[in-house]
Design a protein around this motif. Structure first.
Motif, PDB file in Angstrom:
ATOM      1  N   LEU A 164       0.978  -0.801  -0.320  1.00  0.00           N
ATOM      2  CA  LEU A 164       0.167  -0.028  -0.034  1.00  0.00           C
ATOM      3  C   LEU A 164       0.641   1.174  -0.081  1.00  0.00           C
ATOM      4  CD1 LEU A 164      -2.795   0.999   0.264  1.00  0.00           C
ATOM      5  CD2 LEU A 164      -2.533   0.337   2.611  1.00  0.00           C
ATOM      6  N   ARG A 165       0.322   2.456  -0.359  1.00  0.00           N
ATOM      7  CA  ARG A 165       1.169   3.526  -0.676  1.00  0.00           C
ATOM      8  C   ARG A 165       1.191   4.163   0.309  1.00  0.00           C
ATOM      9  NH1 ARG A 165      -1.312   7.763  -1.809  1.00  0.00           N
ATOM     10  NH2 ARG A 165      -3.061   6.777  -3.177  1.00  0.00           N
ATOM     11  N   THR A 207     -12.251  -0.004  -3.291  1.00  0.00           N
ATOM     12  CA  THR A 207     -11.353  -0.114  -2.873  1.00  0.00           C
ATOM     13  C   THR A 207      -9.889  -0.646  -3.703  1.00  0.00           C
ATOM     14  OG1 THR A 207     -13.265  -0.195  -1.918  1.00  0.00           O
ATOM     15  CG2 THR A 207     -11.342  -1.010  -0.614  1.00  0.00           C
ATOM     16  N   GLY A 208     -10.009  -1.603  -4.349  1.00  0.00           N
ATOM     17  CA  GLY A 208      -8.778  -1.677  -5.015  1.00  0.00           C
ATOM     18  C   GLY A 208      -8.309  -1.432  -5.886  1.00  0.00           C
ATOM     19  N   ARG A 209      -8.990  -0.662  -7.036  1.00  0.00           N
ATOM     20  CA  ARG A 209      -8.539   0.644  -8.696  1.00  0.00           C
ATOM     21  C   ARG A 209      -8.555   2.230  -8.334  1.00  0.00           C
ATOM     22  NH1 ARG A 209     -10.180  -1.659 -13.789  1.00  0.00           N
ATOM     23  NH2 ARG A 209      -8.751  -0.321 -14.535  1.00  0.00           N
ATOM     24  N   GLY A 210      -8.993   2.875  -6.397  1.00  0.00           N
ATOM     25  CA  GLY A 210      -8.594   3.887  -6.560  1.00  0.00           C
ATOM     26  C   GLY A 210     -10.369   4.114  -7.323  1.00  0.00           C
ATOM     27  N   LEU A 211     -10.402   6.348  -6.593  1.00  0.00           N
ATOM     28  CA  LEU A 211     -11.628   6.306  -6.953  1.00  0.00           C
ATOM     29  C   LEU A 211     -11.732   6.835  -8.120  1.00  0.00           C
ATOM     30  CD1 LEU A 211     -13.417   6.935  -4.304  1.00  0.00           C
ATOM     31  CD2 LEU A 211     -12.619   8.972  -4.145  1.00  0.00           C
ATOM     32  N   LEU A 212     -10.730   7.331  -8.536  1.00  0.00           N
ATOM     33  CA  LEU A 212     -10.672   8.234 -10.358  1.00  0.00           C
ATOM     34  C   LEU A 212      -9.631   7.648 -10.926  1.00  0.00           C
ATOM     35  CD1 LEU A 212     -11.264  11.751  -9.344  1.00  0.00           C
ATOM     36  CD2 LEU A 212     -12.567  10.294 -10.046  1.00  0.00           C
TER      37      LEU A 212
ATOM     38  N   MET B 105     -11.134  18.716 -11.013  1.00  0.00           N
ATOM     39  CA  MET B 105     -11.915  17.992  -9.491  1.00  0.00           C
ATOM     40  C   MET B 105     -10.968  18.456  -8.278  1.00  0.00           C
ATOM     41  SD  MET B 105     -13.908  15.802  -9.884  1.00  0.00           S
ATOM     42  CE  MET B 105     -13.412  15.002  -8.727  1.00  0.00           C
ATOM     43  N   ILE B 176     -18.113   9.793  -4.393  1.00  0.00           N
ATOM     44  CA  ILE B 176     -16.868  11.572  -3.914  1.00  0.00           C
ATOM     45  C   ILE B 176     -17.882  12.253  -2.947  1.00  0.00           C
ATOM     46  CG2 ILE B 176     -16.415  13.055  -4.980  1.00  0.00           C
ATOM     47  CD1 ILE B 176     -15.277  10.954  -7.668  1.00  0.00           C
ATOM     48  N   MET B 199      -6.061  17.947   5.287  1.00  0.00           N
ATOM     49  CA  MET B 199      -5.855  17.559   5.104  1.00  0.00           C
ATOM     50  C   MET B 199      -6.204  17.710   2.819  1.00  0.00           C
ATOM     51  SD  MET B 199      -7.508  16.073   7.014  1.00  0.00           S
ATOM     52  CE  MET B 199      -9.840  15.142   5.842  1.00  0.00           C
ATOM     53  N   PHE B 202      -3.852  15.160   1.781  1.00  0.00           N
ATOM     54  CA  PHE B 202      -4.423  14.252   1.225  1.00  0.00           C
ATOM     55  C   PHE B 202      -6.085  13.577   0.923  1.00  0.00           C
ATOM     56  CE2 PHE B 202      -7.206  11.684   2.780  1.00  0.00           C
ATOM     57  CZ  PHE B 202      -6.872   9.931   3.188  1.00  0.00           C
ATOM     58  N   THR B 205      -3.731  13.437  -3.199  1.00  0.00           N
ATOM     59  CA  THR B 205      -4.277  12.344  -3.244  1.00  0.00           C
ATOM     60  C   THR B 205      -4.499  11.097  -3.030  1.00  0.00           C
ATOM     61  OG1 THR B 205      -2.223  13.503  -2.189  1.00  0.00           O
ATOM     62  CG2 THR B 205      -2.011  10.946  -3.045  1.00  0.00           C
ATOM     63  N   LEU B 206      -5.861  11.340  -2.507  1.00  0.00           N
ATOM     64  CA  LEU B 206      -6.768  10.008  -3.045  1.00  0.00           C
ATOM     65  C   LEU B 206      -7.420  10.552  -3.727  1.00  0.00           C
ATOM     66  CD1 LEU B 206      -7.502   8.126  -0.742  1.00  0.00           C
ATOM     67  CD2 LEU B 206      -9.444   9.634   0.369  1.00  0.00           C
ATOM     68  N   THR B 207      -8.073  11.278  -3.972  1.00  0.00           N
ATOM     69  CA  THR B 207      -8.840  11.734  -5.789  1.00  0.00           C
ATOM     70  C   THR B 207      -8.345  11.433  -6.625  1.00  0.00           C
ATOM     71  OG1 THR B 207      -9.909  13.530  -4.400  1.00  0.00           O
ATOM     72  CG2 THR B 207     -11.101  13.237  -6.119  1.00  0.00           C
ATOM     73  N   GLY B 208      -6.926  11.918  -6.425  1.00  0.00           N
ATOM     74  CA  GLY B 208      -6.576  11.276  -8.225  1.00  0.00           C
ATOM     75  C   GLY B 208      -6.217  10.538  -8.082  1.00  0.00           C
ATOM     76  N   ARG B 209      -5.365   9.506  -7.244  1.00  0.00           N
ATOM     77  CA  ARG B 209      -4.142   8.309  -7.447  1.00  0.00           C
ATOM     78  C   ARG B 209      -5.267   7.415  -6.415  1.00  0.00           C
ATOM     79  NH1 ARG B 209       1.555   9.353  -5.365  1.00  0.00           N
ATOM     80  NH2 ARG B 209       1.728   6.992  -5.174  1.00  0.00           N
ATOM     81  N   GLY B 210      -6.256   7.725  -5.751  1.00  0.00           N
ATOM     82  CA  GLY B 210      -7.465   6.723  -5.456  1.00  0.00           C
ATOM     83  C   GLY B 210      -7.153   6.038  -4.425  1.00  0.00           C
ATOM     84  N   LEU B 211      -7.986   5.194  -3.506  1.00  0.00           N
ATOM     85  CA  LEU B 211      -7.885   5.156  -2.146  1.00  0.00           C
ATOM     86  C   LEU B 211      -6.757   3.701  -1.459  1.00  0.00           C
ATOM     87  CD1 LEU B 211     -10.255   6.061  -0.707  1.00  0.00           C
ATOM     88  CD2 LEU B 211     -12.034   3.839  -1.247  1.00  0.00           C
ATOM     89  N   LEU B 212      -6.245   3.380  -2.378  1.00  0.00           N
ATOM     90  CA  LEU B 212      -5.776   2.228  -1.796  1.00  0.00           C
ATOM     91  C   LEU B 212      -4.680   1.762  -3.081  1.00  0.00           C
ATOM     92  CD1 LEU B 212      -7.638  -1.112  -0.528  1.00  0.00           C
ATOM     93  CD2 LEU B 212      -7.008   1.210   0.885  1.00  0.00           C
ATOM     94  N   GLY B 213      -4.725   2.404  -4.008  1.00  0.00           N
ATOM     95  CA  GLY B 213      -3.588   2.284  -5.148  1.00  0.00           C
ATOM     96  C   GLY B 213      -2.736   2.385  -5.434  1.00  0.00           C
TER      97      GLY B 213
END
Lengths: 213, 213
Positions: A164-165, A207-212, B105, B176, B199, B202, B205-213
């Protein structure tokens, strides 16, 4: 964030009279009262909850209710705490299971959706009136904090192992539990527009591939 | 999901007496009453709101309050609607701005955090008591639905242009807005533990790179 036996979590507004404590606490009586309160809430909602009806449904006296609970708000708070603990147990079991991090997250997602599905009405009432001030702050914030606290060590371990990043584990745990709770609430509230399988697939991909991503 | 002038959104519980309508509605009087209600809610919270105090603060009569509003719950509902509309306007402006999807975004995220920061107390009260039943369903569900409806066309266009992975745009819009609302609420509630910049970074990054990606 966790409740200790010495300082039980209670609604903030104190009772006028301090509550008498049972001399020989009977866990079975407490359990029956909570179960009666849960049934009545599912039938009539939280505002309709009456201590007299809880006693009647449980086959116990009103005085007994007040031996174990401070009143209707306390009954609701203790119910939320019990169900939070039940969900927490199931999730911690999944977190501790075998396999790579991503697989355990998918299992946890599935366990969460199953739990919400089993407790649809209770879950909606929690979303509606869970913002009660208690001795540990807002009840809904406490409940989500419990789940975030459970998840955080799993995230930290996955970051250490490079699964995990690197990022702030506290914020990430909050983001995940908050996202899942919102989507589960939206799903239950919107009725049958999306099946459980559709929600599960969408959230698994998210969850696996990310939000966007 | 949007309010029309013909059927205003009102709390579900009907008034005992049907409300008299102003013969010559005065938008300035309505605005002053709403502003007075907002000030009082920020000072004393929603449960402490009194129609008499709103009238006094606005320099108008109690009768005038009831010409424009059904009571204290209605005042709160109309305030939430007005602030939802203000936020919606800012976000739609950002969505319509120039540049690639990911950049818009990030601008939207920034606009959202600015709005929450400007309206901290109001935002917390909305989270606390926004689950009011209205003529368009739960108020909080309606407000988030508005923002999801605004976001959805942007997501659909980005998917069409290949800037975003193909997925259900309705679910993604909900995910989102739900995630951002949860994190913003958690941020405001937890005080100054994380700065606005932390915030923002964080969540970006979450929006751009994904939740767990």
């Amino acid at each position: 964030m966790s409740a200790s036996d010495d300082e039980p979590i209670r609604p903030r507004r104190p009772q006028r009279r301090p509550r008498r404590r049972p001399r020989n606490p009977n866990p079975e009586a407490r359990r029956r009262l909570l179960e009666a309160a849960r049934e009545l809430i599912w039938e009539d909602g939280v505002p309709g909850l009456r201590v007299e009806k809880v006693a009647e449904r449980a086959g116990l006296s009103v005085g007994t209710v007040y031996l174990y609970f401070d009143g209707k708000t306390d009954l609701f708070v203790q119910l939320v705490m019990e169900y939070t603990e039940r969900l927490s147990e199931r999730l911690r079991e999944v977190y501790a299971s075998e396999g790579p991090f991503a697989q355990r997250m998918l299992r946890a997602l599935d366990a969460y959706l199953t739990f919400v599905d089993e407790n649809r009405l209770g879950f909606l009432y929690f979303l509606d009136v869970g913002a009660i001030e208690t001795t540990v702050g807002r009840l809904s914030t406490w409940a989500l904090g419990r789940h975030a606290d459970d998840l955080r060590p799993l995230l930290e371990a996955a970051m250490e192992r490079g699964e995990l990043r690197q990022q702030d584990p506290e914020l990430l745990a909050q983001a995940i539990v908050g996202l899942l709770q919102h989507m589960a609430g939206w799903w239950v509230e919107s009725g049958e527009r999306y099946s459980r399988e559709e929600m599960g697939r969408f959230l698994a991909t998210l969850t696996g591939r990310g939000l966007l991503g």
